[in-house]
Design a protein around this motif. Sequence first.
Motif, PDB file in Angstrom:
ATOM      1  N   SER A  15      54.675  40.698  35.309  1.00 14.28           N
ATOM      2  CA  SER A  15      54.459  39.715  36.265  1.00 14.28           C
ATOM      3  C   SER A  15      52.945  39.636  36.673  1.00 14.28           C
ATOM      4  N   ALA A  16      52.145  40.730  36.305  1.00 16.58           N
ATOM      5  CA  ALA A  16      50.678  40.764  36.813  1.00 16.58           C
ATOM      6  C   ALA A  16      49.984  40.088  35.702  1.00 16.58           C
ATOM      7  N   SER A  17      50.388  39.687  34.556  1.00 13.51           N
ATOM      8  CA  SER A  17      49.681  39.411  33.328  1.00 13.51           C
ATOM      9  C   SER A  17      48.964  38.078  33.633  1.00 13.51           C
ATOM     10  N   ARG A  18      49.413  37.267  33.988  1.00 13.68           N
ATOM     11  CA  ARG A  18      48.537  36.025  34.843  1.00 13.68           C
ATOM     12  C   ARG A  18      47.556  36.318  35.578  1.00 13.68           C
ATOM     13  N   GLN A  19      47.890  37.046  36.627  1.00 13.34           N
ATOM     14  CA  GLN A  19      46.791  37.528  37.599  1.00 13.34           C
ATOM     15  C   GLN A  19      45.627  37.707  36.863  1.00 13.34           C
ATOM     16  N   ARG A  20      45.849  38.903  35.726  1.00 14.03           N
ATOM     17  CA  ARG A  20      44.652  39.524  35.222  1.00 14.03           C
ATOM     18  C   ARG A  20      43.874  38.579  34.322  1.00 14.03           C
ATOM     19  N   GLU A  21      44.654  37.353  34.086  1.00 17.82           N
ATOM     20  CA  GLU A  21      43.934  36.459  32.890  1.00 17.82           C
ATOM     21  C   GLU A  21      42.761  35.661  33.963  1.00 17.82           C
ATOM     22  N   VAL A  22      42.984  35.459  35.285  1.00 21.97           N
ATOM     23  CA  VAL A  22      42.319  34.936  36.335  1.00 21.97           C
ATOM     24  C   VAL A  22      41.476  35.498  37.060  1.00 21.97           C
ATOM     25  N   TYR A  23      41.594  37.021  36.830  1.00 21.68           N
ATOM     26  CA  TYR A  23      40.565  38.011  37.613  1.00 21.68           C
ATOM     27  C   TYR A  23      39.131  37.873  37.270  1.00 21.68           C
ATOM     28  N   VAL A  24      38.350  37.730  38.733  1.00 21.86           N
ATOM     29  CA  VAL A  24      36.872  37.186  38.794  1.00 21.86           C
ATOM     30  C   VAL A  24      36.441  38.727  38.302  1.00 21.86           C
ATOM     31  N   GLY A  25      35.545  38.520  37.309  1.00 19.04           N
ATOM     32  CA  GLY A  25      34.488  39.728  36.791  1.00 19.04           C
ATOM     33  C   GLY A  25      35.270  40.694  36.034  1.00 19.04           C
ATOM     34  N   PRO A  26      34.753  41.643  35.585  1.00 21.00           N
ATOM     35  CA  PRO A  26      35.254  42.829  34.868  1.00 21.00           C
ATOM     36  C   PRO A  26      36.402  43.638  35.819  1.00 21.00           C
ATOM     37  N   TRP A  27      37.595  43.968  35.400  1.00 22.64           N
ATOM     38  CA  TRP A  27      38.799  44.393  35.938  1.00 22.64           C
ATOM     39  C   TRP A  27      38.429  46.210  35.684  1.00 22.64           C
ATOM     40  N   LEU A  28      38.568  46.779  36.561  1.00 24.20           N
ATOM     41  CA  LEU A  28      38.619  48.338  36.504  1.00 24.20           C
ATOM     42  C   LEU A  28      39.972  48.831  37.190  1.00 24.20           C
TER      43      LEU A  28
END
Length: 306
Positions: free
Chosen positions: A72-85
């Motif tokens: 369910s979170a895969s789409r949110q991760r694709e549009v995440y602003v900047g590096p994801w930590l």
Amino acid sequence: MEPAESAGELYVSCKPLLFSLAYRMLGSVMDAEDVVQEAFLYVNETKLDHVKNIKSYLCKLVTNRCIDRLRSASRQREVYVGPWLPEPLVAERDSESEPSLRYLQKESISTAYLLLLQQLSWTERAVFLLREVLQYEYDEIAEIIGKSSTNCRQIFHRAKRAVSGLSAPADERPSAAEPSCRSPHPSQEQTADLVERFVQALTTGNVGQLMDILSADAVLYSDGGGKVSAAVRPVQSAERISRFFEGLMAKLPKAFTYRLAEVNGQPGIVCYFGKQPAYVFSFHMREERIDAIYIVANPDKLKHIP
């Protein structure tokens, strides 16, 4: 479930294991806590006369709930602003009070290691953790994941190669995770000393000292998630990182404070604006220098930090 084992005893005995699995799957403290709570609520409200091994059953529940959240979170991760930590897992410095930290080797929950896990697909991640952490047999993993035992064995070996860095060229930095496979982990004492020198260099504005403790090709990753000001791309080289911190320190409010803490099993820093956590720093070290700096500033990822 054995009749003599109460729900409270089951929770106490299994929560550290389940939280460790969920946190490494999701990279989120709050989501991991929710998944574990959901699993225990389900067990308490369901007849489980058919369950012979409640511990394994709980691991299956947690794994499947983690996979659902990852999907369910895969789409949110694709549009995440900047590096994801990952959300930082913070404990008091040199503290052994946190069961989930005691359960795993500290290096295996470091920020760099978690980022390597995040590069795996959810299937690879689940198979790798079930085999590597929980020591499940391939037949058991196959039942949980819904693939054949032979396929799970192949997935595990592929994931293990990726995590150990054997599949990445040594002279490339494809992601925030890559530094973790570049060199052996330094001792806690060496890491703590470098972190203290880093703090001293920042608070005194000593650029020369900062340059001295950074690797020439160090990289800084800053996760603001689009919620607060942060570098939207990795900052590469000691010189650029020094300039980044010069600008950052000039903008800090008077109410800025910090404390040294254990962040993801390693010495790190928690910074506050007043009583509100604003930044959490974690590091990767190489050859007695800081090789990578990870800064979580996204306020949504700091809500659990006191």
